[in-house]
Scaffold this motif. Structure first.
Motif, short mmCIF file in Angstrom:
data_model
loop_
_atom_site.label_atom_id
_atom_site.label_comp_id
_atom_site.label_asym_id
_atom_site.label_seq_id
_atom_site.Cartn_x
_atom_site.Cartn_y
_atom_site.Cartn_z
N CYS A 11 12.27 2.14 2.15
CA CYS A 11 11.21 1.53 2.19
C CYS A 11 10.12 2.02 1.72
O CYS A 11 8.44 1.88 2.26
CB CYS A 11 11.09 0.22 3.12
SG CYS A 11 11.56 1.69 4.83
N GLU A 61 -1.40 2.16 2.36
CA GLU A 61 -0.18 1.03 1.69
C GLU A 61 0.73 0.23 1.28
O GLU A 61 1.79 -1.02 1.02
CB GLU A 61 -1.14 0.52 0.27
CG GLU A 61 -1.18 -0.27 -0.64
CD GLU A 61 -1.84 -1.80 -0.15
OE1 GLU A 61 -2.67 -1.43 0.79
OE2 GLU A 61 -0.71 -2.35 -0.64
N ARG A 109 3.36 -2.68 2.49
CA ARG A 109 4.63 -3.16 2.05
C ARG A 109 5.74 -2.77 2.60
O ARG A 109 6.53 -4.24 2.32
CB ARG A 109 4.35 -2.89 0.34
CG ARG A 109 2.93 -2.68 0.11
CD ARG A 109 3.08 -1.81 -1.21
NE ARG A 109 2.17 -2.66 -2.53
CZ ARG A 109 1.54 -1.56 -3.39
NH1 ARG A 109 2.96 -0.82 -3.78
NH2 ARG A 109 0.67 -1.42 -3.97
#
Ligand SMILES: [Zn+2]
Length: 270
Positions: free
Chosen positions: A133, A172, A176
């Motif tokens: 991730c 950012e 996400r």
């Protein structure tokens, strides 16, 4: 399945996961120091669950990857490909936030199994899903999702009781990642550090990261440095979080993202 949550003495008290199965134990994160790794091993032995066959590193930071060599010599070390390259680049004495945590001669081992996006381990009837991730906390973050238990081991992408740290990753990208983690529908979240939480810790992390982006935009537009802006920004709803000084690094990363370029790119030394 268990979480090993050490007392927070300020010396890289990373959490570890212990997943038992008929073929042996999978440990999530080998923690920072020889003493801490021995404590995890003792916890495994107290369960009578057999040898540690696999170790999963959630990222390359020493607080999570230092303890495998001596405490778990029989284990196969599994990590993202970038975790391996980060560890290889750091050499035998890994660097990172926990490099000075008193490792006690602990020896880290380069992962022998790597993957790029997802890898599923099987532990008896239990699926153990490793999901990339990053960039978020670092460039190489992996979370461990146990769908049957609805338990998420989030590594340092999510911290309980402390400010997130994105200096080596992406603000950012972390946002996400939080969206991705929320979609799992976890009932229990074991963060990289701090007490075990429910999924509300994802909301809290997202709120902090969005606040960082707002503060960064103000400072970036006014030409103030991250340190200057951090000095002016009231912590407000996040004053209860530990490691408030991370705001400077988080703003630095957010400024870099306002400048443009790929998320997670290396930053020049300040
Ligand atoms: Zn970390």
């Amino acid at each position: 399945m268990f979480a090993h949550v050490p007392y927070d003495d300020g010396r890289c008290p990373a959490n570890a996961g212990i997943i038992t199965g008929p073929e042996g134990v999978t440990v999530i994160d080998a923690v920072a120091t020889a003493a801490r790794a021995r404590a995890v091993r003792a916890a495994v032995e107290s369960l009578g669950a057999g040898p540690v066959r696999r170790i999963v590193h959630t990222h390359h930071h020493g607080g999570h990857a230092h303890g495998d060599g001596d405490a778990f010599p029989e284990a196969t070390v599994i990590a993202h490909a970038l975790t391996r390259s980060e560890m290889a680049g750091a050499g035998p004495r890994p660097t990172g936030p926990c490099s000075g945590a008193g490792r006690g001669g602990v020896r880290s081992v380069l992962p022998s199994v790597t993957f790029e996006e997802r890898l599923t381990l099987h532990s008896g009837d239990r699926s153990v899903e490793l999901v990339f991730c990053g960039p978020a906390h670092t460039t190489n973050d992996v979370v461990v999702w146990l769908p049957g238990d609805r338990v998420l081991f989030a590594g340092d992408v999510v911290l309980a009781g402390a400010a997130p740290c994105t200096l080596m990753g992406s603000v950012e990208g972390a946002l996400r990642a939080i969206g991705m983690l929320r979609a799992f529908g976890a009932r229990t979240v074991v963060c990289g550090r701090g007490p075990i939480r429910d999924a509300r810790v994802l909301d809290e992390t997202e709120a902090y990261l969005r606040w960082v982006q707002v503060v960064a935009m103000r400072g970036w537009q006014r030409g103030l440095s991250p340190a200057e802006m951090a000095g002016q920004a009231p912590a407000g709803p996040f004053s209860h979080l530990g490691r408030a000084e991370r705001l400077v690094g988080n703003l630095r990363r957010a400024y870099a993202e306002l400048d443009g370029g790929p998320l997670g790119r290396p930053l020049e030394p300040p």
